[in-house]
Design an enzyme around this catalytic site. Structure first.
Site, short mmCIF file in Angstrom:
data_model
loop_
_atom_site.label_atom_id
_atom_site.label_comp_id
_atom_site.label_asym_id
_atom_site.label_seq_id
_atom_site.Cartn_x
_atom_site.Cartn_y
_atom_site.Cartn_z
N TYR A 36 0.82 -1.21 0.00
CA TYR A 36 0.00 0.00 0.00
C TYR A 36 0.86 1.27 0.00
CZ TYR A 36 -4.74 -1.86 0.79
OH TYR A 36 -5.97 -2.45 0.66
N LYS A 78 3.12 -15.26 1.85
CA LYS A 78 3.29 -15.95 0.56
C LYS A 78 4.80 -16.17 0.42
CE LYS A 78 1.64 -17.55 -3.35
NZ LYS A 78 0.74 -18.71 -3.45
N ASP A 107 -6.38 -6.99 4.14
CA ASP A 107 -7.52 -6.33 3.50
C ASP A 107 -8.46 -7.38 2.91
OD1 ASP A 107 -9.09 -4.26 2.29
OD2 ASP A 107 -8.07 -4.68 0.39
N ASP A 157 -12.33 -9.12 4.54
CA ASP A 157 -13.62 -9.10 3.84
C ASP A 157 -14.18 -10.52 3.75
OD1 ASP A 157 -13.44 -6.36 3.34
OD2 ASP A 157 -14.19 -6.56 1.29
C1 IPM Z 1 -10.39 -1.31 4.14
C2 IPM Z 1 -10.69 -0.68 2.82
C3 IPM Z 1 -9.55 0.27 2.46
C4 IPM Z 1 -8.29 -0.53 2.31
C5 IPM Z 1 -9.80 1.14 1.21
C6 IPM Z 1 -11.11 1.89 1.30
C7 IPM Z 1 -8.66 2.08 0.95
O1 IPM Z 1 -10.89 -1.65 1.85
O2 IPM Z 1 -10.23 -0.58 5.13
O3 IPM Z 1 -10.31 -2.54 4.20
O4 IPM Z 1 -8.01 -1.07 1.25
O5 IPM Z 1 -7.55 -0.62 3.30
MG MG Z 2 -10.94 -3.62 2.60
#
Ligand code: IPM
Ligand code: MG
Length: 363
Positions: free
Chosen positions: A140, A191, A247, A251
């Site tokens: 990032y 990884k 990230d 999710d």
């Molecule tokens: C998260 C989101 C963020 C990330 C985005 C909105 C920049 O997906 O907080 O997980 O990728 O970290």
């Molecule tokens: Mg995210």
């Protein structure tokens, strides 16, 4: 005095933070805790007002506060903007400038919400994990990065995945410390079979683990981990991983718990923290009183716990949320249509938590 910053942001960020603040204020007032809340614009609304996703003034508010409560940023309207001006940049700037390197994302299944998960009950039952995502390093923020022209008229886009020993050590330490208060199991996800930066990750985590002889450390490649999260989510406890893997895996883990609308998060640098739901701004349902405010309410509980050591107040919020779910209140994202459930909007859900809190909290 608690110095709080409130950045509601875009879309449903506005609605969900409103409910969370209502609950938080009640709790703080009742316990005679002094606080001040300073608001600021972040994301698309800041771009519309000032031409950038976050201003120096807003950053100053964040830096001078003990904790930031953050809603969500983003929306289709701002997607065509260059990356530096997009709403998401506000979030990344706050994380980086406040040094919030440790992102805690708990994912647990509430027994009463087990039907909300798209996975089978037998598989998700008992799931209670804590994903610890490194938040200020990795791909990032690595340099060089960019999009450049090639001599043949085409382009190349590039990013750098980089981790230093120190960055890995400090996040590993957080993971082991947290695991000591849980089931004393840490899984490090990398990884390392392909990427040197994560080979270093694996080695450094192993070194840090020597200081925690009681904690059992294991390792998994990220592709396998994403499979195991669906196959046996209840087997996970603490997961520590890189910025991008965290990230993606968080999710995925949210679906195990039923809805991304249930999951809170804390981003920490020592006691200083930013607290936000892990969901986004959901422009499709924004302003319609449909969003689930529970993730943001639970984020405030995390704030009381991690920034202010008020574990008992955090417990009250968490208990209220649990009770409200038990009583059958459901926003649309967790509503199954089953008998006995009450489909409610954002504000009614906030009210339900508040009235539960009033019932269970000693005056
Ligand atoms: C998260 C989101 C963020 C990330 C985005 C909105 C920049 O997906 O907080 O997980 O990728 O970290
Ligand atoms: Mg995210």
């Amino acid at each position: 005095m608690m110095k709080l910053a409130l950045f509601a942001g875009d879309g449903i960020g506005v609605e969900v933070t409103k409910e969370a603040i209502k609950v938080l204020k009640y709790l703080l007032d009742l316990n005679s805790i002094n606080y001040e809340i300073e608001e600021g614009l972040v994301g698309g609304v800041s771009y519309d007002a000032y031409g950038k996703p976050i201003t120096e003034e807003t950053l100053k508010i964040a830096k001078e506060s003990d904790a930031v409560i953050f809603g969500a940023v983003g929306g289709t309207k701002w997607e065509p903007l260059p990356i530096e001006l997009r709403p998401e940049k506000a979030l990344l700037t706050l994380r980086y400038d406040l040094g919030l390197y440790a992102n805690l994302r708990p994912a647990k299944v509430y027994d009463d919400l087990i039907d909300a998960s798209p996975l089978k009950k037998e598989i998700v039952g008992g799931t209670d994990m804590m994903i610890i995502r490194e938040l200020t390093g990795g791909i990032y923020f690595g340099k060089p990065r960019g999009i450049e022209d090639l001599p043949d008229g085409t382009k190349k886009g590039f990013n750098t995945l980089v981790y230093t020993t120190k960055e890995i050590e400090r996040i590993a330490k957080i993971a082991f410390d947290i695991s000591m208060k849980r089931r004393k199991k840490v899984l490090s996800v990398d990884k390392a079979n392909v990427l040197e930066s994560t080979e270093l990750w694996r080695n450094v985590v192993a070194n840090v683990s020597k200081n925690y002889p009681e904690v059992e450390l294991s390792n998994m490649y990220v592709d396998n981990c994403s499979m195991q999260l669906i196959k046996q989510p209840a087997s996970f406890d603490v997961i520590v991983t890189t910025n991008m893997f965290g990230d993606i895996l968080s999710d995925e883990a949210s679906m195990v718990s039923g809805s991304i609308g249930m999951l809170p998060s804390a981003s920490l640098n020592g006691k200083k923290g930013m607290y936000e739901p892990i969901h986004g701004s959901a422009p499709d349902i924004a302003g319609q009183n449909k969003a689930n405010p529970l993730a943001t309410i639970l984020s405030c509980a995390m704030m009381l716990r991690y920034s202010f050591d008020k574990d008992n107040l955090a417990d009250y919020i968490e208990k209220s949320v649990e009770n409200v779910i038990k009583k059958g209140y459901r926003t649309q994202d967790i509503y199954s249509g089953a008998a006995g459930l009450k489909l409610v909007g954002t504000s009614q859900m906030g009210e339900a938590v508040l009235s539960e809190l009033k019932d269970i909290m000693p005056a």
